[in-house]
Design a protein around this motif. Structure first.
Motif, PDB file in Angstrom:
ATOM      1  N   ARG A  50       0.836  -1.214   0.000  1.00 26.04           N
ATOM      2  CA  ARG A  50       0.000   0.000   0.000  1.00 26.04           C
ATOM      3  C   ARG A  50       0.866   1.256   0.000  1.00 26.04           C
ATOM      4  O   ARG A  50       0.536   2.246  -0.660  1.00 26.04           O
ATOM      5  N   LEU A  51       1.954   1.227   0.744  1.00 26.91           N
ATOM      6  CA  LEU A  51       2.843   2.383   0.797  1.00 26.91           C
ATOM      7  C   LEU A  51       3.651   2.538  -0.492  1.00 26.91           C
ATOM      8  O   LEU A  51       3.982   3.647  -0.908  1.00 26.91           O
ATOM      9  N   MET A  52       3.979   1.411  -1.122  1.00 28.57           N
ATOM     10  CA  MET A  52       4.808   1.454  -2.331  1.00 28.57           C
ATOM     11  C   MET A  52       4.089   2.067  -3.512  1.00 28.57           C
ATOM     12  O   MET A  52       4.709   2.767  -4.318  1.00 28.57           O
ATOM     13  N   THR A  53       2.809   1.788  -3.645  1.00 30.39           N
ATOM     14  CA  THR A  53       2.091   2.201  -4.858  1.00 30.39           C
ATOM     15  C   THR A  53       2.219   3.691  -5.133  1.00 30.39           C
ATOM     16  O   THR A  53       2.651   4.087  -6.226  1.00 30.39           O
ATOM     17  N   PRO A  54       1.893   4.566  -4.178  1.00 29.47           N
ATOM     18  CA  PRO A  54       2.100   5.983  -4.457  1.00 29.47           C
ATOM     19  C   PRO A  54       3.568   6.396  -4.406  1.00 29.47           C
ATOM     20  O   PRO A  54       3.975   7.355  -5.075  1.00 29.47           O
ATOM     21  N   ALA A  55       4.380   5.679  -3.622  1.00 27.26           N
ATOM     22  CA  ALA A  55       5.795   6.050  -3.492  1.00 27.26           C
ATOM     23  C   ALA A  55       6.548   5.881  -4.801  1.00 27.26           C
ATOM     24  O   ALA A  55       7.630   6.449  -4.971  1.00 27.26           O
ATOM     25  N   LEU A  56       6.010   5.110  -5.740  1.00 27.96           N
ATOM     26  CA  LEU A  56       6.662   4.949  -7.032  1.00 27.96           C
ATOM     27  C   LEU A  56       6.902   6.285  -7.715  1.00 27.96           C
ATOM     28  O   LEU A  56       7.859   6.462  -8.461  1.00 27.96           O
ATOM     29  N   PRO A  73      12.042  11.640   2.783  1.00 31.37           N
ATOM     30  CA  PRO A  73      11.971  10.775   3.973  1.00 31.37           C
ATOM     31  C   PRO A  73      11.149  11.366   5.117  1.00 31.37           C
ATOM     32  O   PRO A  73      10.653  10.613   5.963  1.00 31.37           O
ATOM     33  N   GLY A  74      10.990  12.692   5.148  1.00 34.61           N
ATOM     34  CA  GLY A  74      10.139  13.294   6.163  1.00 34.61           C
ATOM     35  C   GLY A  74       8.694  12.840   6.044  1.00 34.61           C
ATOM     36  O   GLY A  74       7.959  12.794   7.044  1.00 34.61           O
ATOM     37  N   TYR A  75       8.276  12.485   4.831  1.00 35.37           N
ATOM     38  CA  TYR A  75       6.932  11.931   4.618  1.00 35.37           C
ATOM     39  C   TYR A  75       6.932  10.416   4.816  1.00 35.37           C
ATOM     40  O   TYR A  75       6.065   9.865   5.485  1.00 35.37           O
ATOM     41  N   PHE A  76       7.913   9.746   4.208  1.00 32.46           N
ATOM     42  CA  PHE A  76       7.908   8.284   4.218  1.00 32.46           C
ATOM     43  C   PHE A  76       8.129   7.725   5.617  1.00 32.46           C
ATOM     44  O   PHE A  76       7.581   6.676   5.950  1.00 32.46           O
ATOM     45  N   ALA A  77       8.936   8.413   6.431  1.00 33.64           N
ATOM     46  CA  ALA A  77       9.154   7.942   7.804  1.00 33.64           C
ATOM     47  C   ALA A  77       7.850   7.973   8.598  1.00 33.64           C
ATOM     48  O   ALA A  77       7.667   7.193   9.539  1.00 33.64           O
ATOM     49  N   ARG A  78       6.940   8.869   8.216  1.00 35.80           N
ATOM     50  CA  ARG A  78       5.636   8.953   8.873  1.00 35.80           C
ATOM     51  C   ARG A  78       4.585   8.116   8.141  1.00 35.80           C
ATOM     52  O   ARG A  78       3.401   8.230   8.395  1.00 35.80           O
ATOM     53  N   GLN A  79       5.060   7.300   7.183  1.00 35.78           N
ATOM     54  CA  GLN A  79       4.209   6.412   6.389  1.00 35.78           C
ATOM     55  C   GLN A  79       3.141   7.185   5.618  1.00 35.78           C
ATOM     56  O   GLN A  79       2.010   6.723   5.434  1.00 35.78           O
ATOM     57  N   ASP A  80       3.534   8.375   5.158  1.00 38.32           N
ATOM     58  CA  ASP A  80       2.672   9.193   4.302  1.00 38.32           C
ATOM     59  C   ASP A  80       3.275   9.171   2.898  1.00 38.32           C
ATOM     60  O   ASP A  80       4.252   9.862   2.624  1.00 38.32           O
ATOM     61  N   THR A  81       2.713   8.349   2.023  1.00 37.61           N
ATOM     62  CA  THR A  81       3.215   8.286   0.655  1.00 37.61           C
ATOM     63  C   THR A  81       2.284   8.967  -0.342  1.00 37.61           C
ATOM     64  O   THR A  81       2.644   9.113  -1.515  1.00 37.61           O
ATOM     65  N   LYS A  82       1.127   9.384   0.094  1.00 40.77           N
ATOM     66  CA  LYS A  82       0.178  10.010  -0.824  1.00 40.77           C
ATOM     67  C   LYS A  82       0.596  11.432  -1.190  1.00 40.77           C
ATOM     68  O   LYS A  82       0.461  11.849  -2.342  1.00 40.77           O
ATOM     69  N   THR A  83       1.085  12.176  -0.190  1.00 38.57           N
ATOM     70  CA  THR A  83       1.468  13.561  -0.472  1.00 38.57           C
ATOM     71  C   THR A  83       2.618  13.648  -1.467  1.00 38.57           C
ATOM     72  O   THR A  83       2.540  14.423  -2.437  1.00 38.57           O
TER      73      THR A  83
END
Length: 537
Positions: free
Chosen positions: A258-264, A399-409
């Protein structure tokens, strides 16, 4: 958990009396960890330059070079997109949470499921890519269609280079685990093996091939296996060797997906933009792909040694602080990362702009590389250099977003930046050719970094610490003095062409030493001290 029950980071993870594993504490702070990664990465990047010198002398900037660079760029792009981009940014926060809050058995179960599921997906993708190599080549370099021989050679090499994606993605998986347990040196050193293998292939395999570029393609495949095998003993030493058991229903795997999909599209937007440059450059005159490649390689040196090094150590640290709900320390870490990027990124970008031709002549002007190639590559190098600071900022802000598991922004921001890059590509390619593609990438990177920073500020996650005004004056002042010294000491690049290799290397070393000496002397005189950058992880 008391300190007595917390396992030392130099030992394999051990289950405590409560059945929990302990997230390792930072042994030497972020500065020390970052310096370790930087030193190892520097060794890799220096060997990478040696590799590119050998390739430039062997292939120059002709059709064979263009074909190899495209065949290597496709799996390498996907590596950065999936392995170092989306997968790493999704996997490390979840793994950090498991290591902090779950039992040893649950951590190992997660590693088994992730490694097995990742292997299955990548094996299928690799098999499809090998079967569809001609169509993939046409997709990523449609301009090659005008030269059937070039198109066929690229497809043939792609069948050899694409399995590198499977091998290097598993290497990135192992590296993410090692980084989480603060074994930063091993993953940072691993890319050295890629360069060693390619140099060896250039020297010993290319003479045996019908086309020299095919030997380099074999070198890429060999390098992928070597890098994976190198890291496995270090995982075993920690007691974390995965068993590769596919399990797409595992809760951790599902969260990572779920986190990977937008993180692409998040942290990897700059790589997508670089790939778009290659696609459009394939329609330009022969050599355009190679000019972009050589200039991008020089920008990658400071980006990898410093920008990616900072991002490597900060993601596990930020993930740990988020899991511990330590917001103030989280903000201080981001501020520290921004100061480090400015400290190195600004003078590095200025040096690349001022020394574009001397750098290209010293490193690549041998064998098949011509004066015309130097001139063309210097134009795209200056354009890329203008965006170096932005490339680095993206590496530490995302990483400020990804560390908080926010990949949508980040994905929303990435889409905006990518659309802007495509529009600027179309606007700039006609007047500036390949240099316009590089400039569009640099400008879109600033847009991306600016939106990432504004989003973190709006959420209260990024809070600038006191002293930024004085710090900016110190860094900018040092850059101005350094620029004056480099401009005054460097002769015309035509003079560099007349020198031998040792003379060029000596002059360039003196120039770099003089510029760096003036810069850091000004920083010291203006009050900057090493202790100002020490921060516990």
């Amino acid at each position: 958990m008391s300190d007595k029950t917390r396992p030392a980071v130099s030992e394999p993870i051990e289950e405590t009396a409560t059945g929990e594993t302990a997230m390792p504490t930072t042994r030497g702070g972020l500065l020390r960890s970052g310096m370790v990664v930087s030193v190892m990465t520097l060794a890799s990047r220096v060997l990478g330059l040696v590799r590119d010198v050998v390739i430039a002398a062997l292939l120059g900037a002709g059709s064979g070079a263009d074909a190899f660079f495209v065949a290597f760029k496709i799996p390498n792009f996907m590596r950065r997109l999936f392995a170092e981009g989306a997968f790493n940014q999704a996997f490390v926060p979840v793994l950090s949470e498991y290591a902090t809050q779950r039992t040893r058995a649950e951590v190992r179960e997660l590693l088994d499921a992730v490694s097995g599921s990742l292997s299955v997906v990548l094996a299928l993708i690799t098999a499809l890519a090998i079967a569809a190599a001609p169509w993939l080549t046409w997709l990523f370099a449609p301009g090659f269609k005008a030269d059937p021989g070039k198109l066929a050679l690229t497809a043939e090499m792609l069948r050899l280079t694409f399995p590198y994606l499977l091998l290097i993605s598993l290497t990135a998986f192992a590296g993410s685990v090692l980084n989480t347990w603060e074994r930063f040196a091993v993953p940072a050193f691993t890319p050295v093996l890629l360069n060693v293998c390619l140099i060896g292939a250039a020297l010993w395999l290319t003479p045996l091939m019908s086309d020299p570029a095919l030997g380099l393609a074999w070198g890429v495949l060999i390098a992928g296996a070597a890098q994976l095998l190198f890291q496995l003993p270090f995982l075993a030493r920690l007691g974390l060797t995965p068993r590769f058991v596919p399990n797409f229903r595992h809760p951790g795997v599902r969260r990572i997906l779920r986190l990977m999909t937008p993180a692409l599209f998040g942290v990897s937007v700059s790589q997508i933009n670089l790939l778009l440059d290659t696609v459009l450059a394939s329609f330009l005159v022969s050599g355009s792909v190679s000019w972009l490649y050589y200039s991008d390689r020089l920008v990658e040196l400071p980006l990898g040694v410093f920008g990616i090094a900072i991002a490597t150590v900060i993601l596990p640290a930020l993930s740990k602080r988020h899991a511990e709900q330590s917001g103030e320390h989280f903000a201080r870490m981001l501020d520290w990362a921004l100061r480090m990027v400015l400290l190195i990124g600004l003078p590095a970008a200025l040096a690349l702009v001022l020394l574009a031709e001397p750098l290209l002549v010293t490193l690549f002007h041998y064998g098949a590389m011509t004066d015309h190639d130097v001139v063309m590559a210097s134009r795209s190098l200056r354009a890329y250099a203008l965006g170096l600071l932005a490339f680095m900022l993206i590496k530490v802000l995302a990483p400020g977003y990804f560390a908080r598991q926010d990949t949508k922004t980040p994905v929303k921001i990435g889409i905006v930046a990518m659309a802007a890059n495509m529009l600027m590509n179309l606007a700039l390619i006609v007047p500036l050719a390949h240099a316009g593609l590089a400039l569009a990438t640099a400008l879109s990177a600033f847009l991306n970094a600016g939106l990432l920073g504004a989003g973190l500020r709006k959420r209260g996650v990024l809070r600038f610490q006191p002293g930024w005004g004085r710090y900016a004056f110190q860094v900018v002042g040092g850059c101005l003095l350094m620029g004056l010294v480099l401009w005054w000491l460097s002769p015309s690049w035509h003079v560099w062409v007349e020198w031998g290799a040792l003379h060029r290397a000596g002059e360039l070393t003196l120039l770099v030493a003089a510029g760096a000496g003036v810069y850091f002397a000004w920083l010291a005189a203006s009050g900057v001290r090493l202790r100002h950058f020490r921060l516990r992880g």
